[in-house]
Scaffold this motif. Structure first.
Motif, PDB file in Angstrom:
ATOM      1  N   GLN A 134      28.955 -44.041   2.783  1.00 43.28           N
ATOM      2  CA  GLN A 134      30.232 -44.032   3.492  1.00 43.28           C
ATOM      3  C   GLN A 134      31.095 -42.882   3.002  1.00 43.28           C
ATOM      4  N   SER A 135      31.872 -42.323   3.892  1.00 41.88           N
ATOM      5  CA  SER A 135      32.758 -41.220   3.564  1.00 41.88           C
ATOM      6  C   SER A 135      33.974 -41.714   2.786  1.00 41.88           C
ATOM      7  N   LEU A 136      34.506 -40.849   1.964  1.00 45.55           N
ATOM      8  CA  LEU A 136      35.740 -41.145   1.241  1.00 45.55           C
ATOM      9  C   LEU A 136      36.965 -40.937   2.129  1.00 45.55           C
ATOM     10  N   TYR A 137      36.764 -40.320   3.262  1.00 45.35           N
ATOM     11  CA  TYR A 137      37.867 -39.909   4.126  1.00 45.35           C
ATOM     12  C   TYR A 137      37.921 -40.748   5.408  1.00 45.35           C
ATOM     13  N   PRO A 138      39.101 -40.810   6.021  1.00 41.10           N
ATOM     14  CA  PRO A 138      39.209 -41.541   7.288  1.00 41.10           C
ATOM     15  C   PRO A 138      38.503 -40.798   8.415  1.00 41.10           C
ATOM     16  N   LYS A 139      38.250 -41.520   9.487  1.00 37.60           N
ATOM     17  CA  LYS A 139      37.633 -40.938  10.677  1.00 37.60           C
ATOM     18  C   LYS A 139      38.594 -41.084  11.842  1.00 37.60           C
ATOM     19  N   LEU A 140      38.353 -40.314  12.880  1.00 35.54           N
ATOM     20  CA  LEU A 140      39.174 -40.362  14.092  1.00 35.54           C
ATOM     21  C   LEU A 140      38.256 -40.638  15.268  1.00 35.54           C
ATOM     22  N   VAL A 141      38.673 -41.540  16.140  1.00 34.76           N
ATOM     23  CA  VAL A 141      37.997 -41.755  17.423  1.00 34.76           C
ATOM     24  C   VAL A 141      39.042 -41.495  18.490  1.00 34.76           C
ATOM     25  N   ALA A 142      38.707 -40.619  19.427  1.00 36.58           N
ATOM     26  CA  ALA A 142      39.645 -40.243  20.482  1.00 36.58           C
ATOM     27  C   ALA A 142      38.925 -40.281  21.828  1.00 36.58           C
ATOM     28  N   VAL A 143      39.713 -40.261  22.887  1.00 31.06           N
ATOM     29  CA  VAL A 143      39.152 -40.115  24.227  1.00 31.06           C
ATOM     30  C   VAL A 143      39.812 -38.915  24.886  1.00 31.06           C
ATOM     31  N   ALA A 144      39.065 -38.297  25.794  1.00 35.92           N
ATOM     32  CA  ALA A 144      39.582 -37.135  26.519  1.00 35.92           C
ATOM     33  C   ALA A 144      39.001 -37.137  27.923  1.00 35.92           C
ATOM     34  N   GLU A 195      41.049 -29.526  18.856  1.00 33.98           N
ATOM     35  CA  GLU A 195      42.267 -30.333  18.736  1.00 33.98           C
ATOM     36  C   GLU A 195      42.012 -31.644  18.013  1.00 33.98           C
ATOM     37  N   CYS A 196      40.869 -32.260  18.268  1.00 33.61           N
ATOM     38  CA  CYS A 196      40.580 -33.537  17.601  1.00 33.61           C
ATOM     39  C   CYS A 196      40.322 -33.354  16.114  1.00 33.61           C
ATOM     40  N   THR A 197      39.598 -32.291  15.729  1.00 28.93           N
ATOM     41  CA  THR A 197      39.395 -32.058  14.299  1.00 28.93           C
ATOM     42  C   THR A 197      40.727 -31.776  13.620  1.00 28.93           C
ATOM     43  N   ALA A 198      41.575 -31.000  14.263  1.00 35.22           N
ATOM     44  CA  ALA A 198      42.887 -30.681  13.674  1.00 35.22           C
ATOM     45  C   ALA A 198      43.774 -31.917  13.569  1.00 35.22           C
ATOM     46  N   GLU A 199      43.736 -32.795  14.555  1.00 39.28           N
ATOM     47  CA  GLU A 199      44.577 -33.999  14.497  1.00 39.28           C
ATOM     48  C   GLU A 199      44.219 -34.878  13.311  1.00 39.28           C
ATOM     49  N   LEU A 200      42.924 -35.047  13.058  1.00 42.52           N
ATOM     50  CA  LEU A 200      42.519 -35.853  11.910  1.00 42.52           C
ATOM     51  C   LEU A 200      43.019 -35.224  10.610  1.00 42.52           C
ATOM     52  N   CYS A 223      46.866 -35.539  10.234  1.00 43.00           N
ATOM     53  CA  CYS A 223      47.303 -36.895   9.891  1.00 43.00           C
ATOM     54  C   CYS A 223      46.906 -37.284   8.472  1.00 43.00           C
ATOM     55  N   TYR A 224      45.779 -36.786   7.993  1.00 38.70           N
ATOM     56  CA  TYR A 224      45.296 -37.225   6.682  1.00 38.70           C
ATOM     57  C   TYR A 224      45.860 -36.403   5.523  1.00 38.70           C
ATOM     58  N   CYS A 225      45.850 -35.069   5.654  1.00 32.28           N
ATOM     59  CA  CYS A 225      46.169 -34.307   4.446  1.00 32.28           C
ATOM     60  C   CYS A 225      46.892 -32.983   4.638  1.00 32.28           C
ATOM     61  N   ALA A 226      46.903 -32.415   5.815  1.00 30.86           N
ATOM     62  CA  ALA A 226      47.470 -31.074   5.983  1.00 30.86           C
ATOM     63  C   ALA A 226      48.235 -30.972   7.297  1.00 30.86           C
ATOM     64  N   PRO A 227      49.506 -31.403   7.320  1.00 29.79           N
ATOM     65  CA  PRO A 227      50.277 -31.393   8.567  1.00 29.79           C
ATOM     66  C   PRO A 227      50.399 -30.012   9.220  1.00 29.79           C
ATOM     67  N   VAL A 275      35.371 -38.851  21.454  1.00 32.21           N
ATOM     68  CA  VAL A 275      35.244 -37.847  20.404  1.00 32.21           C
ATOM     69  C   VAL A 275      35.318 -38.560  19.057  1.00 32.21           C
ATOM     70  N   ASP A 276      34.285 -38.400  18.233  1.00 36.82           N
ATOM     71  CA  ASP A 276      34.248 -38.957  16.886  1.00 36.82           C
ATOM     72  C   ASP A 276      34.361 -37.807  15.899  1.00 36.82           C
ATOM     73  N   VAL A 277      35.335 -37.900  15.004  1.00 37.60           N
ATOM     74  CA  VAL A 277      35.589 -36.822  14.048  1.00 37.60           C
ATOM     75  C   VAL A 277      35.576 -37.382  12.638  1.00 37.60           C
ATOM     76  N   GLU A 278      34.999 -36.613  11.727  1.00 32.01           N
ATOM     77  CA  GLU A 278      35.035 -36.996  10.323  1.00 32.01           C
ATOM     78  C   GLU A 278      35.306 -35.770   9.460  1.00 32.01           C
ATOM     79  N   ILE A 279      35.907 -36.022   8.317  1.00 31.53           N
ATOM     80  CA  ILE A 279      36.097 -34.977   7.313  1.00 31.53           C
ATOM     81  C   ILE A 279      34.867 -34.999   6.424  1.00 31.53           C
TER      82      ILE A 279
END
Length: 128
Positions: A4-14, A41-46, A49-53, A76-80
């Motif tokens: 499992q990742s140490l970081y949060p994930k993002l799920v989006a729709v487009a 845009e989805c990678t940047a949003e994650l 929100c998590y670490c670099a506004p 769209v599934d995004v992970e760090i």
């Protein structure tokens, strides 16, 4: 937990409308630039929100595997993947898929992107 990742994930729709077509009023498929923009845009949003506004994308490698029909809702599934250089560089991975397609046809595009925390970079350049 292993795997499992140490970081949060993002799920989006487009959804891409008529103005995102390869040619206005002439095609029924989304332009590759629209697909890449969704991924960017989805990678940047994650990351924002998590670490670099104030993050910026400094490298994006997209692979378009299948066409995206207009007016199709995609997931769209995004992970760090990692954060390095004291938070300055953030590596991400994203998958754009059609959840209603057959499993073998679901993945439409993928990308790996590197983002930079512009706030840290600005402070470094100011000598802070």
């Amino acid at each position: 937990v292993s795997g499992q990742s140490l970081y949060p994930k993002l799920v989006a729709v487009a959804r891409v409308g008529d103005s995102g077509a390869i040619g206005i009023d002439t095609w029924t498929l989304a332009h590759g630039g629209c697909i890449e923009t969704i991924l960017d845009e989805c990678t940047a949003e994650l990351v924002k929100c998590y670490c670099a506004p104030c993050c910026v994308t400094i490298d994006l490698n997209a692979k378009i595997k299948k066409p995206l029909p207009l007016h199709t809702t995609v997931r769209v599934d995004v992970e760090i993947k990692s954060i390095e250089s004291n938070g300055l560089r953030i590596w991400t991975r994203a998958t754009l898929s059609n959840p209603t397609a057959a499993p073998a046809d679901r993945v439409l595009a993928t990308c790996e992107a590197q983002l930079c925390d512009a706030g840290i970079l600005t402070r470094m350049n100011m000598g802070e």
